[in-house]
Scaffold this active site. Structure first.
Site, PDB file in Angstrom:
ATOM      1  CG  ASP A 368      68.953  32.221  48.775  1.00  0.00           C
ATOM      2  OD1 ASP A 368      69.923  32.694  49.377  1.00  0.00           O
ATOM      3  OD2 ASP A 368      68.370  31.172  49.099  1.00  0.00           O
ATOM      4  CG  ASP A 479      61.871  32.861  50.998  1.00  0.00           C
ATOM      5  OD1 ASP A 479      60.827  32.284  51.335  1.00  0.00           O
ATOM      6  OD2 ASP A 479      62.558  32.533  50.011  1.00  0.00           O
ATOM      7  CG  ASN A 481      62.483  29.086  51.931  1.00  0.00           C
ATOM      8  OD1 ASN A 481      61.559  28.814  51.173  1.00  0.00           O
ATOM      9  ND2 ASN A 481      63.278  30.113  51.725  1.00  0.00           N
ATOM     10  CB  CYS A 527      58.370  35.054  49.889  1.00  0.00           C
ATOM     11  SG  CYS A 527      58.927  33.559  49.074  1.00  0.00           S
ATOM     12  CG  ASP A 549      58.924  28.621  45.595  1.00  0.00           C
ATOM     13  OD1 ASP A 549      58.911  29.859  45.540  1.00  0.00           O
ATOM     14  OD2 ASP A 549      59.581  27.989  46.444  1.00  0.00           O
TER      15      ASP A 549
HETATM   16  C1  DGJ Z   1      61.864  30.261  48.164  1.00  0.00           C
HETATM   17  C2  DGJ Z   1      61.195  31.355  47.380  1.00  0.00           C
HETATM   18  O1  DGJ Z   1      59.828  31.104  47.265  1.00  0.00           O
HETATM   19  C3  DGJ Z   1      61.873  31.493  46.030  1.00  0.00           C
HETATM   20  O2  DGJ Z   1      61.211  32.447  45.252  1.00  0.00           O
HETATM   21  C4  DGJ Z   1      63.309  31.869  46.260  1.00  0.00           C
HETATM   22  O3  DGJ Z   1      63.371  33.132  46.866  1.00  0.00           O
HETATM   23  C5  DGJ Z   1      63.988  30.831  47.131  1.00  0.00           C
HETATM   24  N1  DGJ Z   1      63.266  30.583  48.337  1.00  0.00           N
HETATM   25  C6  DGJ Z   1      65.375  31.275  47.490  1.00  0.00           C
HETATM   26  O4  DGJ Z   1      65.993  30.422  48.347  1.00  0.00           O
END
Ligand code: DGJ
Length: 741
Positions: A368, A479, A481, A527, A549
């Site tokens: 990132d 990713d 999130n 991810c 993580d």
């Molecule tokens: C969440 C991922 O699991 C991390 O490894 C990393 O890539 C962060 N996001 C980056 O924002």
């Protein structure tokens, strides 16, 4: 004496192991269907009422055995309903169904009664398609069954078709239901949270339902769509285990029920919570696939079957001709996240790349922070252009440097999300999931793009395609999130909006598939803030996953243990990061961190520019040693010798290559207490008649251990650690190579 019947026998594909054969038979006389593969038979039949009824699932029956025709189960009382107690393969909610339905429908006229009966079937290349029709209405369901010749793992799914003149709403649509007869059982499943995924949770199956699910729009960290049910108490090596995994990366549900007569069934598919899929006349809905398998060799046997199946049948890029081809072991990667977080610069990345190359890393991945106005997590998502201040000449100089250092280059993206502080959101505020006029909840300062929309899907595909065309990128870390909230899709009429639960994940798969088609050399990691999107659906399109993580090497031992109940170590990325660790403040040696990560597909994620010459040399040596045995570790048969769970002082794993020519053993001391030494390890899965040479990778065996001994010796007498192997957070690793006599 067996009855002579006019069998329709189809010999299905033959596996890599020539002795493993599958067959699918249908006996028109008894109306019994039978699938055989590996050590498993699965049998169902049409009962006199016309329902498709499960008859047997377990150890492989003899070809000469004939399973008697289906007879509906009895009712004990007027409160039972034989429609409920009969284990149907795919029960509509109607008649007297008091347990979890496979399909629940509301018709245009308000009728909600749905009863499905056998209509016809066809033999397919590796199983059957069986058509069920509603007894009066024009709804049909085709059940798809295939069986793998080697593992006996079944793949089941359903296609639901509306041939009515009016739309119908599907409120619940499972992929399949599995049934087991009354017996004491233990259920194993995986639970967790962010940075704490992959906890193996075990409990006795009791009357009522245990619901495993995600209502989040994606797979989730909190529960994973996998289950295992063992007859009696959990055991790694012995006993019957029935297991299953759902191939779906959207909201999902698996319900494990014990009914009032103690029978057990497991129903899984789209999560019925907030589900409502409008099927217009002539339309079909395909469910995800629900895989199911059986092992007579405990939970260890079950996971070995699943690992092999994933390697040979699910993961992309299987190499080599014919059955038995598997993907190559993963490159050893370096990832910049924990070294630099958002503070990404060309010079900083180049310094990391130089050090990574010196360690013997194969792939350098910039995480990132490289794009848009991404200085922290409050801005930039959605703007996938290279940040000109951080990379004034674009990515090319960095990528060239990485290549000249002998590595390939990977890049982090999070394409399904947008920060409100981004050009994309300013231009398209209507592209996010939302209910008009209502507030939009943020997670990590971001909103979810509605990928169910064709225009958003196309935009994301083109942006990623452009990135891959313009830059020499070998790998994307993809990713995701946050979870969904306010999942409205206001461009559709209100009653159609719940399609988002199906269309969004399907479009994610579609983008991944199309990207792979356009860029066949590019590899992808799934991810989702760690292990929030790991399932057999996404694994069809990605080469690896990021399990958590949490990179603390001690926590990872338990996480990796849990992970491997469901998924192959091939896809289990594991990085070596800093000590003390940012999450637990635990201090560990570099050797320990390396060994913990070497149990999966190895990566380095520390700020390696700060590593000393000794640390660099140690890591380089262990990476070289890892490369020599990697295929055995990630693709061999895994035996979890000592579990790290439940406060265990020790843990150990062993993998054996398929041809039994090599084995790798990892041993860990969590905490030496009362001076207790590491237990003697009786190894498993070796060829008892062959000789194996013991080669330490890290650590020492007890003085006097023979350098060469038979498989029988290592499995019966066992392997003992050096008496000095004590302390807290200690690790060791050994390889055993089959040697010529
Ligand atoms: C969440 C991922 O699991 C991390 O490894 C990393 O890539 C962060 N996001 C980056 O924002």
């Amino acid at each position: 004496m067996s009855r002579i019947v006019p069998y329709v026998v189809a010999l299905l594909s033959v596996s890599a192991n020539a002795s493993a054969q599958a067959s699918a038979t249908h006996d028109p006389g008894t109306r019994v269907f039978r699938l055989d593969g590996g050590n498993t038979s699965y049998v169902f039949g049409v009962n006199p009422r016309g329902e498709l009824q499960q008859l047997y699932w377990g150890g492989r029956l003899a070809a000469t055995d004939h399973v008697p025709p289906a007879v509906p189960m009895r009712e004990m009382a007027s409160f039972d309903s034989s429609y409920t107690t009969t284990p149907q393969e795919y029960a509509g909610w109607g008649a007297g169904l008091f347990v979890e339905p496979a399909l629940k429908v509301t018709f245009a006229d308000g009728n909600r009664d749905l009863v499905l009966h056998y209509e016809s079937h066809t033999a397919t290349a590796d199983g059957f398609d069986v058509v069920l029709d509603e007894i009066q209405r024009e709804i049909s369901v085709t059940l798809h069954y295939t069986i793998d010749p080697e593992s006996g793992i079944l793949a089941r799914s359903a296609t639901i078709e509306n041939r009515e003149a009016e739309p119908v709403t599907l409120e619940q649509a499972a992929a399949a239901a599995w049934a087991l007869p009354p017996a004491p059982y233990t259920l194993s499943y995986l639970t967790g949270r962010w940075a704490g995924e992959w906890t193996l949770t075990q409990e006795t199956v009791r009357p009522g339902a245990r619901v495993l699910e995600s209502r989040r729009g994606s797979t989730g960290h909190q529960a994973n769509p996998w289950f295992a049910i063992q007859a009696g108490a959990p055991d790694e090596d012995h006993g019957e285990v029935w297991f299953g995994a759902l191939a779906w990366s959207g909201s999902w549900r698996i319900t494990v029920e014990q009914d009032q007569l103690d029978a057990v069934r497991v129903t899984g598919g789209f999560n019925p919570f907030d589900f409502g899929y409008v099927l217009h006349p002539g339309e079909r809905l395909e469910t995800p696939v629900f895989y199911g398998g059986y092992s007579a060799h405990g939970l260890g046997g079950a996971s070995r079957l699943l690992h092999r199946y994933q390697l040979e049948h699910v993961l992309p890029r299987r190499e080599g001709p014919g059955p038995g081809a598997v993907p190559k072991p993963r490159p050893v990667i370096y990832n910049s996240w924990e070294a630099t977080y958002f503070d990404v610069t060309e010079a900083g990345q180049m310094a990391l790349a130089e050090k990574a190359a010196a360690l013997g890393v194969d792939r350098f991945v910039m995480d990132d922070g490289w794009f848009g106005q991404r200085r922290n997590d409050r801005a930039g998502l959605g703007d996938w252009y290279v940040n000109p201040e951080k990379f004034p000449n674009g990515l090319e100089p960095l990528i060239d440097a990485v290549h000249s250092l002998g590595m390939d280059f990977g890049l982090w993206v999070e394409p399904e999300m947008v920060n409100p502080d981004s050009d994309l959101y300013r231009e398209h505020p209507d592209w996010v999931l939302n209910f008009p006029g209502r507030p939009r909840s943020e997670g990590r300062n971001q909103l979810v793009l509605n990928l169910a929309r064709a225009d958003v899907r196309d935009h994301v595909l083109e942006v990623l395609d452009g990135l891959l065309k313009e830059n020499d990128i070998a790998f994307l870390k993809w990713d995701y999130n946050r979870n969904w909230s306010e999942p409205g899709w206001d461009q559709l009429p209100p009653r159609e909006q719940k399609r988002v639960y199906v269309d969004f994940p399907r479009n994610v798969y579609g983008i991944l598939k199309e990207l792979r088609r356009r860029h066949p050399g590019v590899e992808i990691e799934s991810c989702s803030g760690g292990g929030g999107r790991v399932d057999l659906g996404i694994l069809e399109y990605v080469d690896e996953v990021w399990p958590s993580d949490n990179t603390d090497p001690f926590d990872r031992l338990t996480q990796q243990d849990g992970f491997t109940y469901a998924y192959t170590p091939q896809v289990m990325m594991a990085w070596v990061t800093e000590s003390p660790h940012w999450l637990n403040r635990r201090t560990t040696s570099l050797a320990y961190r390396m060994l913990s990560a070497m149990q999966g597909s190895l990566g380095i994620g520390a700020n390696i520019t700060r590593w000393t010459a000794e640390e660099t040399a140690l890591a380089a040596r262990l990476i070289r040693a890892y490369h020599e045995v990697q295929a055995t570790i990630v693709q061999g048969d895994l035996y979890r010798l000592i579990s790290p769970r439940n406060g265990s002082a020790f843990s150990a794993t062993q993998t054996v290559s398929r041809d039994r020519s090599q084995s790798v053993v990892f041993v860990f001391i969590h905490s030496t207490q009362e001076g207790r030494g590491f237990p003697r390890l009786k190894l498993k899965g070796l060829d008892p008649a062959a000789d194996y040479t013991l080669v330490p990778i890290e650590g020492k065996a007890r003085t006097g251990t023979p350098p060469v001994a038979s498989g029988a010796w290592w499995m019966n007498r066992g392997l003992e650690m050096d008496q000095g192997f004590r302390g807290d957070f200690q690790g060791g690793a050994f390889r055993l190579d089959r040697s010529e006599r």
